[in-house]
Design an enzyme around this catalytic site. Structure first.
Site: not given
Length: 302
Positions: A140, A136-138, A236
């Site tokens: 998020t 998962i993104d930084k 996103r």
């Protein structure tokens, strides 16, 4: 290994550092400038400076530096462990933490923390990404499972590929969604106009996101999203594609937005079949305080 590119009319007068950062995947402009300083880039057989303006027909040649042999060190970083046994570990990743080391960012990641907590992580993804099955993104927050041995890694990877893993997110988006539920089925790939971003493109990989409205506010909507696929920045990109970008998203959202320290996106639900026991495991994690405060703020907006 050297690579080449011939400048097209559309690229005329672009700075070479900007052009290369657009056409070379996963390379920043600052990295390109370092290559140029190291004389790893030439135009028409001559070395140039980073501010060189490209001309039609220029033959650009670049050679990426040799990859250094890396080691990832365990770090005593507190992590929120939701579940752990001999095969898997489920954590609630905080907003702002990178999942695994990458170029220029080799410490203070979730992998560094996991290596300190448990040395028995799967080795399938190598030294940089031990145990990491999905990311998962930084910015998020939320639930992520890591594998503690190779058999578990293979099982979880197969479940992800077969769309058997349950992944639900909470998000706050700009605008008021009119449909209570919906499916966004649009392929995602590298943005041809900006190599640092992803976009809906015909040549992209299949991507499917289900959404459901939780609550509508004056200028925002609180939603849940369920992933069928796991493309980079999928939620996103998809929400921006249909005109409802995530609040706080610095890459795909508007500049005037909520102060939520990055995109308002939280991986709330994670479910999968245990690799060894075959039992279904289901986990939920509340969104962080910054997310809850943002919801309270939009509720009070006139």
């Amino acid at each position: 290994m050297a690579e080449t590119y011939t400048v097209s009319d559309a690229d005329v007068q672009k700075r070479i550092d900007k052009l290369l950062s657009e056409i070379v995947p996963d390379v920043s402009r600052s990295q390109v400038q370092t290559w140029i300083e190291q004389k790893l880039v030439s135009v028409n057989g001559k070395t140039i400076k980073a501010n060189y303006k490209c001309q039609a027909g220029d033959n650009i040649v670049w050679a990426t530096p040799e990859v250094e042999e890396l080691t990832v060190e365990p770090e005593n970083i507190p992590i929120d462990i939701v579940y752990e046994d001999a095969d898997v570990i489920v954590v609630n990743k905080p907003k702002g933490m990178v999942v695994h080391p990458a170029a220029g960012h080799y410490s203070h990641t979730l992998v560094n923390a996991l290596l300190y907590h448990c040395s028995d992580l799967s080795g399938i993804n190598g030294v940089i990404r031990p145990g990491i099955v999905h990311r998962i993104d930084k910015d998020t927050s939320g639930l992520l499972v890591a594998a503690k041995n190779d058999a578990a890694h293979v099982s979880l990877s197969e479940q992800l590929a077969n769309k058997d893993v349950e992944r639900k997110y909470e998000a706050i988006v700009h605008g008021v969604l009119q449909h209570d539920t919906g499916l966004i089925d649009a392929p995602i790939g590298r943005d041809p106009n900006n190599r640092q971003k992803m976009a809906v493109v015909e040549t992209g990989k299949s991507a499917r996101t289900h959404f459901q409205v939780i609550h509508r506010y004056e200028n925002f909507t609180h939603i849940t999203c369920r992933l069928e696929t796991g493309r980079t920045h999928q939620i996103r990109v998809h929400m921006n594609y249909i005109g409802y970008p995530l609040a706080g998203d610095p890459k795909y959202g508007p500049r005037k937005t909520l102060d939520v320290q990055g995109q308002a996106l939280h991986a709330r639900v994670l479910g999968f079949t245990h690799p060894a026991s075959g039992k279904w495991l289901h986990f939920e994690a509340e969104p962080p305080e910054v997310f809850k405060k943002a919801l309270a703020y939009v509720e009070k907006m006139p």
